[in-house]
Design a protein around this motif. Structure first.
Motif, PDB file in Angstrom:
ATOM      1  N   ARG A  51      49.372  -6.371 -21.920  1.00 55.20           N
ATOM      2  CA  ARG A  51      48.034  -6.483 -22.533  1.00 55.20           C
ATOM      3  C   ARG A  51      47.521  -7.921 -22.498  1.00 55.20           C
ATOM      4  N   ILE A  52      48.434  -8.870 -22.661  1.00 54.42           N
ATOM      5  CA  ILE A  52      48.027 -10.276 -22.582  1.00 54.42           C
ATOM      6  C   ILE A  52      47.451 -10.567 -21.194  1.00 54.42           C
ATOM      7  N   TRP A  53      48.110 -10.079 -20.158  1.00 52.40           N
ATOM      8  CA  TRP A  53      47.565 -10.232 -18.795  1.00 52.40           C
ATOM      9  C   TRP A  53      46.150  -9.635 -18.722  1.00 52.40           C
ATOM     10  N   ASP A  54      46.027  -8.409 -19.208  1.00 50.90           N
ATOM     11  CA  ASP A  54      44.721  -7.726 -19.118  1.00 50.90           C
ATOM     12  C   ASP A  54      43.628  -8.504 -19.849  1.00 50.90           C
ATOM     13  N   ASP A  55      43.971  -9.051 -21.009  1.00 47.80           N
ATOM     14  CA  ASP A  55      42.975  -9.801 -21.776  1.00 47.80           C
ATOM     15  C   ASP A  55      42.618 -11.127 -21.089  1.00 47.80           C
ATOM     16  N   LEU A  56      43.626 -11.785 -20.528  1.00 41.17           N
ATOM     17  CA  LEU A  56      43.352 -13.017 -19.784  1.00 41.17           C
ATOM     18  C   LEU A  56      42.477 -12.709 -18.570  1.00 41.17           C
ATOM     19  N   TYR A  57      42.795 -11.612 -17.923  1.00 42.39           N
ATOM     20  CA  TYR A  57      42.032 -11.196 -16.737  1.00 42.39           C
ATOM     21  C   TYR A  57      40.570 -10.939 -17.111  1.00 42.39           C
ATOM     22  N   HIS A 114      61.512 -30.813  -4.170  1.00 39.22           N
ATOM     23  CA  HIS A 114      62.012 -30.484  -2.826  1.00 39.22           C
ATOM     24  C   HIS A 114      62.226 -28.989  -2.645  1.00 39.22           C
ATOM     25  N   VAL A 115      62.533 -28.305  -3.750  1.00 44.58           N
ATOM     26  CA  VAL A 115      62.707 -26.845  -3.670  1.00 44.58           C
ATOM     27  C   VAL A 115      61.342 -26.162  -3.549  1.00 44.58           C
ATOM     28  N   PHE A 116      60.374 -26.686  -4.286  1.00 40.83           N
ATOM     29  CA  PHE A 116      59.003 -26.191  -4.207  1.00 40.83           C
ATOM     30  C   PHE A 116      58.467 -26.315  -2.776  1.00 40.83           C
ATOM     31  N   PHE A 117      58.637 -27.488  -2.179  1.00 42.58           N
ATOM     32  CA  PHE A 117      58.190 -27.695  -0.796  1.00 42.58           C
ATOM     33  C   PHE A 117      58.866 -26.717   0.159  1.00 42.58           C
ATOM     34  N   TRP A 118      60.147 -26.542  -0.051  1.00 42.85           N
ATOM     35  CA  TRP A 118      60.918 -25.685   0.845  1.00 42.85           C
ATOM     36  C   TRP A 118      60.386 -24.243   0.822  1.00 42.85           C
ATOM     37  N   HIS A 119      60.091 -23.723  -0.370  1.00 38.65           N
ATOM     38  CA  HIS A 119      59.542 -22.363  -0.444  1.00 38.65           C
ATOM     39  C   HIS A 119      58.172 -22.287   0.235  1.00 38.65           C
ATOM     40  N   LEU A 120      57.314 -23.251  -0.048  1.00 37.15           N
ATOM     41  CA  LEU A 120      55.983 -23.223   0.583  1.00 37.15           C
ATOM     42  C   LEU A 120      56.093 -23.292   2.110  1.00 37.15           C
ATOM     43  N   ALA A 121      56.997 -24.142   2.585  1.00 34.57           N
ATOM     44  CA  ALA A 121      57.154 -24.296   4.034  1.00 34.57           C
ATOM     45  C   ALA A 121      57.575 -22.985   4.690  1.00 34.57           C
ATOM     46  N   ASN A 122      58.135 -22.085   3.897  1.00 36.14           N
ATOM     47  CA  ASN A 122      58.562 -20.779   4.397  1.00 36.14           C
ATOM     48  C   ASN A 122      57.651 -19.651   3.912  1.00 36.14           C
ATOM     49  N   ARG A 123      56.471 -20.022   3.516  1.00 37.31           N
ATOM     50  CA  ARG A 123      55.446 -19.059   3.079  1.00 37.31           C
ATOM     51  C   ARG A 123      55.889 -18.190   1.911  1.00 37.31           C
ATOM     52  N   ARG A 124      56.658 -18.795   1.022  1.00 38.74           N
ATOM     53  CA  ARG A 124      57.005 -18.118  -0.234  1.00 38.74           C
ATOM     54  C   ARG A 124      56.319 -18.875  -1.359  1.00 38.74           C
ATOM     55  N   PHE A 125      55.552 -18.179  -2.161  1.00 40.44           N
ATOM     56  CA  PHE A 125      54.933 -18.857  -3.292  1.00 40.44           C
ATOM     57  C   PHE A 125      55.767 -18.641  -4.547  1.00 40.44           C
ATOM     58  N   PRO A 126      56.343 -19.724  -5.123  1.00 40.91           N
ATOM     59  CA  PRO A 126      57.161 -19.575  -6.325  1.00 40.91           C
ATOM     60  C   PRO A 126      56.253 -19.405  -7.543  1.00 40.91           C
ATOM     61  N   ALA A 127      56.395 -18.278  -8.218  1.00 43.68           N
ATOM     62  CA  ALA A 127      55.547 -18.006  -9.380  1.00 43.68           C
ATOM     63  C   ALA A 127      56.385 -17.918 -10.643  1.00 43.68           C
ATOM     64  N   GLY A 128      55.908 -18.576 -11.690  1.00 44.21           N
ATOM     65  CA  GLY A 128      56.569 -18.481 -12.996  1.00 44.21           C
ATOM     66  C   GLY A 128      56.630 -17.024 -13.419  1.00 44.21           C
ATOM     67  N   ASN A 129      57.744 -16.688 -13.970  1.00 46.73           N
ATOM     68  CA  ASN A 129      58.073 -15.320 -14.319  1.00 46.73           C
ATOM     69  C   ASN A 129      57.475 -14.896 -15.661  1.00 46.73           C
ATOM     70  N   PHE A 130      57.463 -15.842 -16.584  1.00 48.77           N
ATOM     71  CA  PHE A 130      57.106 -15.533 -17.969  1.00 48.77           C
ATOM     72  C   PHE A 130      55.592 -15.533 -18.145  1.00 48.77           C
ATOM     73  N   ILE A 131      55.135 -14.941 -19.248  1.00 51.22           N
ATOM     74  CA  ILE A 131      53.712 -14.981 -19.562  1.00 51.22           C
ATOM     75  C   ILE A 131      53.506 -15.631 -20.922  1.00 51.22           C
ATOM     76  N   ARG A 132      52.411 -16.352 -21.070  1.00 53.46           N
ATOM     77  CA  ARG A 132      52.102 -17.032 -22.337  1.00 53.46           C
ATOM     78  C   ARG A 132      51.987 -16.019 -23.472  1.00 53.46           C
ATOM     79  N   THR A 133      51.992 -16.522 -24.697  1.00 55.76           N
ATOM     80  CA  THR A 133      51.877 -15.650 -25.869  1.00 55.76           C
ATOM     81  C   THR A 133      50.452 -15.742 -26.421  1.00 55.76           C
TER      82      THR A 133
END
Ligand SMILES: C[C@H](O)[C@H](O)[C@H]1CNc2nc(N)[nH]c(=O)c2N1
Ligand SMILES: N[C@@H](Cc1ccccc1)C(=O)O
Ligand SMILES: [Fe+2]
Length: 317
Positions: A51-57, A114-133
Protein backbone atom coordinates in the motif's frame (compact mmCIF):
# COMPACT_ATOMS: atom_id res chain seq x y z
CA UNK A 1 51.38 10.16 -25.39
CA UNK A 2 47.89 8.82 -24.97
CA UNK A 3 47.50 6.46 -22.07
CA UNK A 4 44.36 4.42 -21.92
CA UNK A 5 43.60 3.90 -18.27
CA UNK A 6 40.84 1.50 -19.25
CA UNK A 7 42.59 -0.78 -21.69
CA UNK A 8 40.37 -1.96 -24.54
CA UNK A 9 40.70 -5.56 -23.35
CA UNK A 10 39.28 -4.73 -19.90
CA UNK A 11 37.15 -7.60 -18.66
CA UNK A 12 34.04 -5.91 -17.35
CA UNK A 13 32.58 -9.22 -16.22
CA UNK A 14 35.08 -9.35 -13.35
CA UNK A 15 34.71 -7.18 -10.26
CA UNK A 16 37.20 -4.31 -10.50
CA UNK A 17 39.79 -3.56 -7.85
CA UNK A 18 38.50 -0.69 -5.79
CA UNK A 19 40.77 2.34 -6.05
CA UNK A 20 42.00 4.22 -2.98
CA UNK A 21 39.14 6.73 -2.92
CA UNK A 22 36.36 4.18 -3.04
CA UNK A 23 33.96 4.59 -0.19
CA UNK A 24 34.06 0.98 0.93
CA UNK A 25 35.19 0.90 4.53
CA UNK A 26 32.11 2.39 6.22
CA UNK A 27 29.78 -0.03 4.45
CA UNK A 28 29.21 -3.15 6.53
CA UNK A 29 28.37 -6.04 4.25
CA UNK A 30 25.39 -7.99 5.65
CA UNK A 31 25.96 -11.66 6.28
CA UNK A 32 23.59 -12.88 3.56
CA UNK A 33 25.32 -11.16 0.65
CA UNK A 34 28.57 -12.02 -1.09
CA UNK A 35 31.15 -9.89 -2.90
CA UNK A 36 28.53 -8.92 -5.46
CA UNK A 37 26.27 -7.55 -2.73
CA UNK A 38 23.25 -9.23 -4.31
CA UNK A 39 20.43 -10.45 -2.09
CA UNK A 40 19.56 -14.12 -2.70
CA UNK A 41 16.03 -13.00 -3.57
CA UNK A 42 13.81 -9.94 -3.54
CA UNK A 43 12.10 -9.30 -0.21
CA UNK A 44 8.56 -10.29 0.51
CA UNK A 45 6.45 -7.25 1.26
CA UNK A 46 3.56 -6.99 3.69
CA UNK A 47 0.15 -5.74 2.54
CA UNK A 48 0.91 -2.41 4.20
CA UNK A 49 4.22 -2.15 2.35
CA UNK A 50 2.45 -2.74 -0.97
CA UNK A 51 0.00 0.00 0.00
CA UNK A 52 2.89 2.35 0.70
CA UNK A 53 4.10 1.77 -2.88
CA UNK A 54 0.61 2.44 -4.22
CA UNK A 55 0.28 5.66 -2.24
CA UNK A 56 3.73 6.89 -3.30
CA UNK A 57 2.84 6.04 -6.88
CA UNK A 58 -0.48 7.89 -6.75
CA UNK A 59 1.18 10.93 -5.20
CA UNK A 60 3.77 11.11 -7.98
CA UNK A 61 1.16 10.71 -10.71
CA UNK A 62 -0.47 13.93 -9.51
CA UNK A 63 2.65 15.97 -10.26
CA UNK A 64 4.41 14.19 -13.15
CA UNK A 65 2.27 15.18 -16.15
CA UNK A 66 3.85 18.22 -17.78
CA UNK A 67 6.95 17.92 -15.57
CA UNK A 68 8.47 14.49 -16.24
CA UNK A 69 10.37 13.81 -19.46
CA UNK A 70 8.32 12.02 -22.10
CA UNK A 71 10.86 9.16 -22.15
CA UNK A 72 10.27 8.64 -18.44
CA UNK A 73 6.47 8.68 -18.75
CA UNK A 74 6.66 6.28 -21.69
CA UNK A 75 8.81 3.92 -19.61
CA UNK A 76 6.42 4.02 -16.67
CA UNK A 77 3.57 3.05 -18.92
CA UNK A 78 5.51 0.47 -20.85
CA UNK A 79 6.49 -1.35 -17.65
CA UNK A 80 3.11 -0.80 -16.07
CA UNK A 81 4.67 0.22 -12.77
CA UNK A 82 1.27 1.29 -11.47
CA UNK A 83 -0.34 -2.14 -11.70
CA UNK A 84 -0.45 -2.25 -7.90
CA UNK A 85 2.08 -3.07 -5.21
CA UNK A 86 5.87 -3.20 -5.23
CA UNK A 87 6.89 -4.53 -8.65
CA UNK A 88 8.40 -7.98 -8.92
CA UNK A 89 12.04 -7.65 -10.04
CA UNK A 90 11.95 -10.89 -12.01
CA UNK A 91 9.02 -9.76 -14.14
CA UNK A 92 10.55 -6.29 -14.58
CA UNK A 93 13.84 -7.82 -15.67
CA UNK A 94 12.08 -10.01 -18.19
CA UNK A 95 10.32 -7.05 -19.78
CA UNK A 96 13.40 -4.83 -19.68
CA UNK A 97 15.63 -7.48 -21.16
CA UNK A 98 13.38 -7.58 -24.20
CA UNK A 99 13.54 -3.81 -24.57
CA UNK A 100 17.12 -2.82 -23.76
CA UNK A 101 18.81 -5.85 -22.20
CA UNK A 102 18.76 -4.54 -18.63
CA UNK A 103 17.76 -6.37 -15.48
CA UNK A 104 16.91 -5.23 -11.95
CA UNK A 105 18.68 -6.98 -9.07
CA UNK A 106 18.03 -6.68 -5.32
CA UNK A 107 20.66 -5.18 -2.99
CA UNK A 108 20.32 -4.50 0.75
CA UNK A 109 21.41 -0.84 0.77
CA UNK A 110 24.02 1.48 -0.67
CA UNK A 111 26.74 -0.70 -2.10
CA UNK A 112 30.42 0.16 -2.61
CA UNK A 113 31.19 2.22 -5.70
CA UNK A 114 33.22 -0.42 -7.49
CA UNK A 115 30.44 -2.98 -7.07
CA UNK A 116 27.86 -0.47 -8.27
CA UNK A 117 29.93 0.25 -11.39
CA UNK A 118 30.40 -3.42 -12.05
CA UNK A 119 26.65 -4.13 -12.06
CA UNK A 120 25.91 -1.17 -14.32
CA UNK A 121 28.67 -2.21 -16.72
CA UNK A 122 26.82 -5.51 -17.05
CA UNK A 123 23.41 -3.92 -17.49
CA UNK A 124 22.18 -4.88 -14.05
CA UNK A 125 20.51 -2.14 -12.07
CA UNK A 126 21.01 -2.66 -8.31
CA UNK A 127 17.79 -1.68 -6.54
CA UNK A 128 17.27 -1.30 -2.81
CA UNK A 129 15.08 -4.06 -1.54
CA UNK A 130 13.33 -2.34 1.33
CA UNK A 131 10.57 0.25 1.22
CA UNK A 132 10.25 3.39 3.36
CA UNK A 133 7.70 3.54 6.17
CA UNK A 134 4.83 5.98 6.76
CA UNK A 135 7.13 7.85 9.17
CA UNK A 136 9.72 8.38 6.45
CA UNK A 137 7.17 8.77 3.64
CA UNK A 138 8.35 12.23 2.57
CA UNK A 139 12.06 11.95 2.98
CA UNK A 140 14.61 9.16 3.24
CA UNK A 141 18.36 9.35 3.17
CA UNK A 142 19.00 5.90 1.66
CA UNK A 143 17.59 4.87 -1.70
CA UNK A 144 14.64 2.50 -1.21
CA UNK A 145 12.75 0.41 -3.76
CA UNK A 146 10.47 3.31 -4.66
CA UNK A 147 13.35 5.64 -5.50
CA UNK A 148 15.27 2.93 -7.32
CA UNK A 149 12.47 1.28 -9.26
CA UNK A 150 10.01 4.11 -9.83
CA UNK A 151 12.77 6.72 -10.20
CA UNK A 152 15.42 4.90 -12.24
CA UNK A 153 13.93 1.94 -14.06
CA UNK A 154 11.57 3.79 -16.48
CA UNK A 155 14.54 5.55 -18.10
CA UNK A 156 16.20 2.18 -18.71
CA UNK A 157 13.56 1.54 -21.39
CA UNK A 158 15.09 4.34 -23.48
CA UNK A 159 17.78 2.75 -25.70
CA UNK A 160 20.18 5.72 -25.64
CA UNK A 161 19.82 6.30 -21.93
CA UNK A 162 20.18 2.57 -21.27
CA UNK A 163 23.50 2.61 -23.15
CA UNK A 164 24.63 5.72 -21.28
CA UNK A 165 24.04 3.95 -17.95
CA UNK A 166 26.11 0.97 -18.99
CA UNK A 167 28.92 3.22 -20.25
CA UNK A 168 28.81 5.15 -17.00
CA UNK A 169 29.46 1.88 -15.17
CA UNK A 170 32.36 1.05 -17.47
CA UNK A 171 33.70 4.57 -16.94
CA UNK A 172 34.18 3.76 -13.27
CA UNK A 173 37.27 1.66 -14.06
CA UNK A 174 39.14 4.64 -15.49
CA UNK A 175 37.95 7.04 -12.81
CA UNK A 176 39.17 4.64 -10.13
CA UNK A 177 42.59 4.43 -11.78
CA UNK A 178 42.87 8.18 -11.75
CA UNK A 179 41.40 8.40 -8.26
CA UNK A 180 38.74 10.76 -9.60
CA UNK A 181 35.52 9.01 -8.57
CA UNK A 182 34.20 12.18 -6.99
CA UNK A 183 34.20 13.91 -10.35
CA UNK A 184 32.51 11.00 -12.11
CA UNK A 185 30.03 10.82 -9.22
CA UNK A 186 29.13 14.50 -9.79
CA UNK A 187 28.30 13.71 -13.40
CA UNK A 188 25.97 10.92 -12.27
CA UNK A 189 24.41 13.20 -9.72
CA UNK A 190 23.67 16.03 -12.15
CA UNK A 191 22.40 13.75 -14.93
CA UNK A 192 21.01 10.40 -13.75
CA UNK A 193 19.78 11.71 -10.39
CA UNK A 194 18.93 15.39 -10.99
CA UNK A 195 18.95 15.94 -14.74
CA UNK A 196 16.55 18.22 -16.62
CA UNK A 197 15.83 18.12 -20.34
CA UNK A 198 14.57 20.84 -22.66
CA UNK A 199 12.04 19.00 -24.79
CA UNK A 200 10.73 21.90 -26.82
CA UNK A 201 11.76 25.51 -27.26
CA UNK A 202 12.32 27.23 -23.95
CA UNK A 203 9.53 29.70 -24.66
CA UNK A 204 7.15 26.78 -25.03
CA UNK A 205 7.76 25.62 -21.46
CA UNK A 206 9.54 22.50 -22.65
CA UNK A 207 11.55 21.96 -19.49
CA UNK A 208 11.10 18.46 -18.03
CA UNK A 209 12.84 16.28 -15.43
CA UNK A 210 14.43 12.90 -16.17
CA UNK A 211 16.55 12.51 -13.00
CA UNK A 212 15.45 9.81 -10.55
CA UNK A 213 16.23 11.93 -7.49
CA UNK A 214 13.75 14.49 -8.76
CA UNK A 215 11.04 12.18 -10.02
CA UNK A 216 10.74 9.97 -6.95
CA UNK A 217 9.42 12.84 -4.79
CA UNK A 218 6.69 15.46 -5.28
CA UNK A 219 8.50 18.45 -3.78
CA UNK A 220 11.55 18.37 -6.00
CA UNK A 221 9.47 17.50 -9.07
CA UNK A 222 7.70 20.85 -8.74
CA UNK A 223 10.72 22.77 -7.39
CA UNK A 224 13.11 21.70 -10.14
CA UNK A 225 10.76 22.83 -12.91
CA UNK A 226 8.91 25.79 -11.43
CA UNK A 227 10.76 27.40 -8.52
CA UNK A 228 12.62 30.71 -8.90
CA UNK A 229 15.20 29.56 -6.36
CA UNK A 230 17.52 27.16 -8.27
CA UNK A 231 19.88 27.87 -11.17
CA UNK A 232 19.14 26.05 -14.43
CA UNK A 233 22.23 25.82 -16.58
CA UNK A 234 22.94 23.95 -19.82
CA UNK A 235 25.04 20.86 -19.13
CA UNK A 236 28.77 21.22 -19.67
CA UNK A 237 30.57 18.03 -18.71
CA UNK A 238 33.89 19.63 -17.74
CA UNK A 239 32.11 22.14 -15.54
CA UNK A 240 29.75 19.65 -13.92
CA UNK A 241 32.57 17.29 -12.98
CA UNK A 242 34.13 20.15 -10.99
CA UNK A 243 30.92 21.01 -9.16
CA UNK A 244 30.04 20.07 -5.58
CA UNK A 245 26.56 18.78 -4.80
CA UNK A 246 24.15 18.51 -1.87
CA UNK A 247 22.86 15.09 -0.96
CA UNK A 248 20.33 15.97 1.70
CA UNK A 249 18.30 18.89 0.35
CA UNK A 250 16.77 20.34 -2.80
CA UNK A 251 19.44 21.17 -5.37
CA UNK A 252 20.66 24.78 -5.70
CA UNK A 253 21.49 24.08 -9.37
CA UNK A 254 20.14 21.81 -12.12
CA UNK A 255 21.89 21.08 -15.39
CA UNK A 256 19.86 20.82 -18.57
CA UNK A 257 20.38 18.69 -21.68
CA UNK A 258 18.63 18.93 -25.05
CA UNK A 259 18.43 15.23 -25.79
CA UNK A 260 19.96 11.93 -24.72
CA UNK A 261 21.98 11.54 -27.91
CA UNK A 262 23.86 14.71 -27.06
CA UNK A 263 24.46 13.52 -23.48
CA UNK A 264 25.86 10.28 -24.86
CA UNK A 265 28.06 12.11 -27.34
CA UNK A 266 29.49 14.51 -24.75
CA UNK A 267 30.43 11.72 -22.34
CA UNK A 268 30.79 8.31 -23.93
CA UNK A 269 32.24 9.45 -27.27
CA UNK A 270 34.99 11.33 -25.58
CA UNK A 271 38.20 10.34 -23.85
CA UNK A 272 38.26 11.48 -20.22
CA UNK A 273 42.02 10.93 -19.72
CA UNK A 274 42.93 14.56 -20.29
CA UNK A 275 40.10 15.76 -18.11
CA UNK A 276 41.04 13.46 -15.20
CA UNK A 277 44.65 14.60 -15.40
CA UNK A 278 43.55 18.23 -15.30
CA UNK A 279 41.19 17.78 -12.35
CA UNK A 280 42.27 18.33 -8.78
CA UNK A 281 41.15 15.89 -6.09
CA UNK A 282 38.32 18.10 -4.80
CA UNK A 283 35.62 20.25 -6.39
CA UNK A 284 36.28 23.73 -7.80
CA UNK A 285 32.77 25.18 -7.85
CA UNK A 286 30.22 25.55 -5.11
CA UNK A 287 26.87 23.92 -5.83
CA UNK A 288 25.15 27.31 -6.15
CA UNK A 289 27.82 29.01 -8.29
CA UNK A 290 27.15 30.57 -11.68
CA UNK A 291 30.38 31.02 -13.64
CA UNK A 292 31.52 32.82 -16.82
CA UNK A 293 31.29 29.85 -19.15
CA UNK A 294 27.74 28.95 -18.10
CA UNK A 295 24.92 28.97 -20.61
CA UNK A 296 22.27 30.02 -18.11
CA UNK A 297 18.59 29.29 -18.70
CA UNK A 298 17.52 30.66 -15.36
CA UNK A 299 19.63 32.36 -12.76
CA UNK A 300 18.20 31.29 -9.42
CA UNK A 301 17.41 33.58 -6.53
CA UNK A 302 18.67 30.84 -4.12
CA UNK A 303 15.92 32.04 -1.84
CA UNK A 304 15.20 28.54 -0.54
CA UNK A 305 18.82 27.88 0.48
CA UNK A 306 19.28 31.41 1.86
CA UNK A 307 16.31 30.90 4.14
CA UNK A 308 18.02 27.88 5.59
CA UNK A 309 16.74 25.01 3.42
CA UNK A 310 15.44 21.75 4.86
CA UNK A 311 14.23 21.94 8.42
CA UNK A 312 14.11 25.76 8.48
CA UNK A 313 10.51 26.01 7.35
CA UNK A 314 11.57 27.69 4.09
CA UNK A 315 8.95 27.09 1.39
CA UNK A 316 10.37 25.30 -1.65
CA UNK A 317 8.09 26.95 -4.22
C1 LIG B 1 29.16 7.55 -7.58
C2 LIG B 1 28.75 6.19 -7.11
O1 LIG B 1 28.74 5.32 -8.18
C3 LIG B 1 27.38 6.19 -6.45
O2 LIG B 1 27.40 7.03 -5.30
C4 LIG B 1 26.86 4.82 -6.09
C5 LIG B 1 27.41 4.17 -4.87
N1 LIG B 1 26.64 3.03 -4.44
C6 LIG B 1 25.32 2.92 -4.73
N2 LIG B 1 24.60 1.89 -4.24
C7 LIG B 1 23.30 1.80 -4.48
N3 LIG B 1 22.62 0.77 -3.98
N4 LIG B 1 22.66 2.71 -5.24
C8 LIG B 1 23.33 3.78 -5.77
O3 LIG B 1 22.73 4.60 -6.47
C9 LIG B 1 24.70 3.90 -5.53
N5 LIG B 1 25.43 4.91 -6.04
N1 LIG C 1 34.29 8.44 -22.29
C1 LIG C 1 34.57 8.34 -20.88
C2 LIG C 1 33.68 7.28 -20.24
C3 LIG C 1 32.32 7.72 -19.82
C4 LIG C 1 31.19 7.14 -20.34
C5 LIG C 1 29.91 7.52 -19.91
C6 LIG C 1 29.79 8.50 -18.94
C7 LIG C 1 30.93 9.06 -18.42
C8 LIG C 1 32.17 8.67 -18.85
C9 LIG C 1 36.03 8.00 -20.59
O1 LIG C 1 36.85 8.07 -21.45
O2 LIG C 1 36.40 7.68 -19.50
FE1 LIG D 1 19.31 6.97 -7.33
Amino acid sequence: MLTHATPPETDFTRLPDPGPDVFTAPLQRPAEVGEDWLEPAQRQYSAEEHRIWDDLYARQMQVLPGRAASAFLAGLERLDLGRGGVPDFARLSEELSGLTGWSVVPVPMLIPDHVFFWHLANRRFPAGNFIRTRETFDYIQEPDVFHDVFGHVPMLTDPTFADYMQEYGRAGWKAMRYNRLKALGALYWYTVEFGLILEGPEEADGLRAYGAGILSGPTETVFSIEAQSPNRIMLNVDRVMRTDYVIDDLQPTYFVIENFGELYHDTVDRDFDRLYRALGPGFTYANSAVIDVDDVLHRGTQEYALRGGRGSGAKPV
